[in-house]
Design an enzyme around this catalytic site. Sequence first.
Site, mmCIF file in Angstrom:
data_model
loop_
_atom_site.group_PDB
_atom_site.id
_atom_site.type_symbol
_atom_site.label_atom_id
_atom_site.label_comp_id
_atom_site.label_asym_id
_atom_site.label_seq_id
_atom_site.Cartn_x
_atom_site.Cartn_y
_atom_site.Cartn_z
ATOM 1 C CG ASP A 242 -2.074 -0.990 0.942
ATOM 2 O OD1 ASP A 242 -1.822 -2.206 1.073
ATOM 3 O OD2 ASP A 242 -3.165 -0.543 0.544
ATOM 4 C CG ASN A 252 0.744 -5.760 1.639
ATOM 5 O OD1 ASN A 252 0.006 -5.135 0.880
ATOM 6 N ND2 ASN A 252 0.744 -7.082 1.676
HETATM 7 O O1 MRU Z 1 -7.370 -3.564 2.916
HETATM 8 P P1 MRU Z 1 -7.173 -3.945 1.480
HETATM 9 O O2 MRU Z 1 -7.926 -5.150 1.068
HETATM 10 O O3 MRU Z 1 -7.391 -2.758 0.566
HETATM 11 O O4 MRU Z 1 -5.619 -4.291 1.418
HETATM 12 C C1 MRU Z 1 -5.053 -4.628 0.193
HETATM 13 C C2 MRU Z 1 -3.613 -4.909 0.297
HETATM 14 O O5 MRU Z 1 -3.031 -4.873 1.348
HETATM 15 C C3 MRU Z 1 -2.875 -5.154 -0.976
HETATM 16 O O6 MRU Z 1 -1.792 -6.002 -0.776
HETATM 17 C C4 MRU Z 1 -2.356 -3.819 -1.510
HETATM 18 O O7 MRU Z 1 -3.370 -2.857 -1.541
HETATM 19 C C5 MRU Z 1 -1.779 -3.963 -2.853
HETATM 20 S S1 MRU Z 1 -2.983 -4.556 -3.957
HETATM 21 C C6 MRU Z 1 -2.446 -4.612 -5.488
#
Ligand code: MRU
Length: 353
Positions: A242, A252
């Site tokens: 993220d 992440n």
């Molecule tokens: O809380 P989320 O489901 O949005 O978290 C998603 C993740 O942690 C992913 O690994 C990250 O956003 C990268 S997705 C390509």
Amino acid sequence: MRTVEWDYERKTLRLIDQRLLPGEFKVATYDDYRQVAEAIWAMVVRGAPAIGAAAAFGLALAAQYSPARDLPALRTDLMDAAETLQEARPTAVNLSWALKRVLKVVQDPALQGSGPDSVERLREAVLTEAQRIADEDVAVNQQMARHGAALMGEGETVIHHCNTGALATVDWGTALGVIRMAHEQGKQPHVLVDETRPRLQGARLTAWELDQYGISYEIISDGAAGYFLQSGQTRRVFVGADRVAANGDVANKIGTYMLALAAYDNEVPFYPVVPTSTIDLSLAHGGLIPIEERDPGEVLSLQVEGERAAPSGARARNPAFDVTPHRLVTAIITEKGLVEPPFEANLSRLAGA
Ligand code: MRU
């Protein structure tokens, strides 16, 4: 369809409602940017790149349906809309990255004039930029997938955390995109899918995607990953991110840090797969990345045999992300190629390239 899609006929935004999968495939339609902010917060749409594209199209909705009759009024409306969208989720930097890209178009001094024509031109320019962000995302993902798949041999078992596939992006995916590319290249990967407590993005969304691609997988509880790494049953770990700080620390989905520790301890390569839009060189290290803490109800609502598992009155904590220190990262896979340690120097070189 794409996870995030503009409907040119109806001038609306379409999002696959990820809260309902895998039970139900439903497409939600939006004509108000405030609803889009709400949808990001409620995780109708989730995954850093998908959130970024949704926010960009949110601004396109704000432009489309603003009652403004001149450019200054429309620009003010769009700045307000960007603020609302920005607040939806704090950790993924792609959200502010995408909003900044669109706002650059909004503030472009070359766009001048008065009256309905200029307002219409700005509306179009905002939509064009949002669409460009969405289209680029797919191309970037496929580029990363090629770099990542080149690392993989025949029949490898890999661990994957959360959901980083087509659903987490506009299309194709980041870490899951690498595995998908390896599959398309005939390498027959096998995926151990971390279920990813508490919202189960792995068990629900990644498993659903892998089913559709015909990729072999088994779901494991998050705590089982260490066992599969220690017993030599895993060749690599692929995750998304993220936000990546300037020194290579990786924020992440919660659980990634423990996975990286276990991979490191067992000398299994650990690769975040990250578009350059997720790299935030303005933050020196991962300790500066804002970590979203969500409703404890997401943790407490777990049921076992139809009954809530936790005693009534139990309290919980629910950080949605954690930070993996760069020393645990083997290499970061980007659309521009692999970034290896030392990350600080190599990430800043990549940004300059
Ligand atoms: O809380 P989320 O489901 O949005 O978290 C998603 C993740 O942690 C992913 O690994 C990250 O956003 C990268 S997705 C390509």
